[in-house]
Motif scaffolding. Structure first.
Motif, PDB file in Angstrom:
ATOM      1  N   UNK A 118      20.430   5.835   0.689  1.00 20.43           N
ATOM      2  CA  UNK A 118      21.052   6.173  -0.581  1.00 20.43           C
ATOM      3  C   UNK A 118      20.932   7.635  -0.923  1.00 20.43           C
ATOM      4  N   UNK A 119      20.487   7.866  -2.216  1.00 19.63           N
ATOM      5  CA  UNK A 119      20.431   9.230  -2.725  1.00 19.63           C
ATOM      6  C   UNK A 119      19.240   9.982  -2.187  1.00 19.63           C
ATOM      7  N   UNK A 120      19.091  11.183  -2.724  1.00 19.50           N
ATOM      8  CA  UNK A 120      18.040  12.069  -2.214  1.00 19.50           C
ATOM      9  C   UNK A 120      16.664  11.640  -2.684  1.00 19.50           C
ATOM     10  N   UNK A 121      16.554  11.127  -3.936  1.00 20.99           N
ATOM     11  CA  UNK A 121      15.263  10.756  -4.503  1.00 20.99           C
ATOM     12  C   UNK A 121      15.192   9.264  -4.764  1.00 20.99           C
ATOM     13  N   UNK A 122      15.858   8.474  -3.999  1.00 22.84           N
ATOM     14  CA  UNK A 122      15.902   7.045  -4.264  1.00 22.84           C
ATOM     15  C   UNK A 122      14.551   6.411  -4.007  1.00 22.84           C
ATOM     16  N   UNK A 123      14.047   5.704  -5.026  1.00 26.35           N
ATOM     17  CA  UNK A 123      12.850   4.898  -4.865  1.00 26.35           C
ATOM     18  C   UNK A 123      11.523   5.622  -4.989  1.00 26.35           C
ATOM     19  N   UNK A 124      11.478   6.928  -5.090  1.00 24.63           N
ATOM     20  CA  UNK A 124      10.198   7.620  -5.115  1.00 24.63           C
ATOM     21  C   UNK A 124       9.429   7.399  -6.421  1.00 24.63           C
ATOM     22  N   UNK A 125      10.021   7.601  -7.621  1.00 22.41           N
ATOM     23  CA  UNK A 125       9.258   7.344  -8.839  1.00 22.41           C
ATOM     24  C   UNK A 125       8.843   5.889  -8.963  1.00 22.41           C
ATOM     25  N   UNK A 126       9.726   4.949  -8.609  1.00 21.49           N
ATOM     26  CA  UNK A 126       9.393   3.532  -8.707  1.00 21.49           C
ATOM     27  C   UNK A 126       8.259   3.181  -7.754  1.00 21.49           C
ATOM     28  N   UNK A 127       8.258   3.748  -6.541  1.00 21.73           N
ATOM     29  CA  UNK A 127       7.195   3.467  -5.588  1.00 21.73           C
ATOM     30  C   UNK A 127       5.860   3.987  -6.101  1.00 21.73           C
ATOM     31  N   UNK A 154       0.834  -1.193   0.000  1.00 22.14           N
ATOM     32  CA  UNK A 154       0.000   0.000   0.000  1.00 22.14           C
ATOM     33  C   UNK A 154       0.877   1.255   0.000  1.00 22.14           C
ATOM     34  N   UNK A 155       0.231   2.397  -0.134  1.00 20.17           N
ATOM     35  CA  UNK A 155       0.957   3.655  -0.248  1.00 20.17           C
ATOM     36  C   UNK A 155       1.772   3.939   1.004  1.00 20.17           C
ATOM     37  N   UNK A 156       1.247   3.612   2.179  1.00 19.99           N
ATOM     38  CA  UNK A 156       1.987   3.850   3.413  1.00 19.99           C
ATOM     39  C   UNK A 156       3.294   3.052   3.431  1.00 19.99           C
ATOM     40  N   UNK A 157       3.212   1.795   3.013  1.00 23.05           N
ATOM     41  CA  UNK A 157       4.408   0.967   2.982  1.00 23.05           C
ATOM     42  C   UNK A 157       5.397   1.464   1.939  1.00 23.05           C
ATOM     43  N   UNK A 158       4.880   1.905   0.788  1.00 25.08           N
ATOM     44  CA  UNK A 158       5.773   2.422  -0.246  1.00 25.08           C
ATOM     45  C   UNK A 158       6.468   3.695   0.212  1.00 25.08           C
ATOM     46  N   UNK A 159       5.762   4.561   0.934  1.00 27.50           N
ATOM     47  CA  UNK A 159       6.400   5.776   1.441  1.00 27.50           C
ATOM     48  C   UNK A 159       7.464   5.438   2.478  1.00 27.50           C
ATOM     49  N   UNK A 189       2.855   1.605 -15.895  1.00 25.29           N
ATOM     50  CA  UNK A 189       2.361   2.975 -15.964  1.00 25.29           C
ATOM     51  C   UNK A 189       3.473   3.941 -15.595  1.00 25.29           C
ATOM     52  N   UNK A 190       3.390   5.133 -16.122  1.00 26.57           N
ATOM     53  CA  UNK A 190       4.374   6.161 -15.817  1.00 26.57           C
ATOM     54  C   UNK A 190       4.033   6.815 -14.489  1.00 26.57           C
ATOM     55  N   UNK A 191       5.071   7.089 -13.695  1.00 19.50           N
ATOM     56  CA  UNK A 191       4.865   7.768 -12.413  1.00 19.50           C
ATOM     57  C   UNK A 191       4.603   9.244 -12.595  1.00 19.50           C
ATOM     58  N   UNK A 192       3.878   9.814 -11.656  1.00 23.05           N
ATOM     59  CA  UNK A 192       3.581  11.246 -11.695  1.00 23.05           C
ATOM     60  C   UNK A 192       4.668  12.034 -10.979  1.00 23.05           C
ATOM     61  N   UNK A 241       4.998   4.395  -9.218  1.00 21.57           N
ATOM     62  CA  UNK A 241       4.578   3.562 -10.337  1.00 21.57           C
ATOM     63  C   UNK A 241       4.033   2.224  -9.853  1.00 21.57           C
ATOM     64  N   UNK A 242       4.669   1.613  -8.838  1.00 19.52           N
ATOM     65  CA  UNK A 242       4.148   0.358  -8.293  1.00 19.52           C
ATOM     66  C   UNK A 242       2.749   0.547  -7.711  1.00 19.52           C
ATOM     67  N   UNK A 243       2.553   1.670  -7.030  1.00 17.71           N
ATOM     68  CA  UNK A 243       1.234   1.917  -6.448  1.00 17.71           C
ATOM     69  C   UNK A 243       0.179   2.057  -7.537  1.00 17.71           C
TER      70      UNK A 243
END
Length: 228
Positions: free
Chosen positions: A92-101, A77-82, A179-182, A103-105
């Protein structure tokens, strides 16, 4: 019937003809009513089949829109992805995993909707496979949709009177549509601020240029008046 037919006089002949016309009109009216009811029932069935087929085709495109990459659905769910994104930022980096999370959601949400449509309008086999996938998603297990996609493809081709796919063709497994992430809220705010700052700078520069040009023109006119 012969006794009801009277051809001995004009009155008897006229009444006989009127009776025959009335019986014919009643028979034609009954036939038209039956034909209209059958046609309406057939049109209603065709609309139902078309709507069902359209919904299942859309579900097939969502559940089997990719052949490569990750073919399993992440049930997080979104809470777990966040939480995962924050952990990735800390490690890791500053934006690690945010677009992939994100898109998975979105993929999980689209697959949930497609499974719901299949459970509503699918065949018995498709409902069983969709219910199993939904149960795995609720339990937090990864969901694979390849078997359900094959069942949907076979059913859709049979309804459209298309030849079945040869079993020796060897089509690879299909997974959910990627799907493409926002864009994140910070990226959108940063982009808007940049555009606003650029517009403000352009407007200020244009105002200063106009003021400087007016000052030069006034100085030129004054010098021409003072010259003899």
């Amino acid at each position: 019937m012969r006794n009801s037919l009277d051809f001995t006089s004009w009155q008897g002949l006229l009444s006989t003809l009127l009776g025959l016309v009335l019986v014919s009109l009643v028979a034609v009216g009954i036939r038209i009513v039956v034909m209209l009811s059958v046609q309406q029932r057939r049109e209603r069935q065709n609309r139902q089949i078309n709507e069902r087929l359209k919904t299942l085709i859309a579900a097939y495109k969502v559940l089997g829109g990719s052949f490569t990459g990750e073919l399993a659905v992440d049930p997080s769910h979104l809470r777990e992805l966040r939480t995962r994104g924050l952990q990735a930022e800390a490690e890791g980096g500053a934006d690690a995993g945010l677009p992939a999370s994100d898109r998975r959601r979105r993929i999980r949400d689209a697959v949930e909707t497609a499974l719901s449509d299949v459970i509503l309008l699918g065949t018995e086999e498709q409902v069983r496979l969709a219910a199993k996938a939904a149960a795995d998603m609720v339990a937090g297990r990864s969901v694979e949709t390849a078997e359900l996609v094959v069942s949907l493809r076979t059913f859709i081709r049979a309804v459209l009177d298309l030849d079945p796919v040869p079993p020796t063709l060897g089509i690879p497994k299909q997974g959910p549509l990627r799907l493409k992430g926002t864009a994140t809220r910070g990226e959108r705010a940063g982009g808007g601020g940049g555009m606003g700052g650029g517009g403000m700078g352009a407007g200020l520069g244009a105002g200063m240029g106009l003021h400087h040009g007016a000052a030069e023109a006034e100085a030129t006119i004054s010098s021409e008046r003072t010259d003899p």
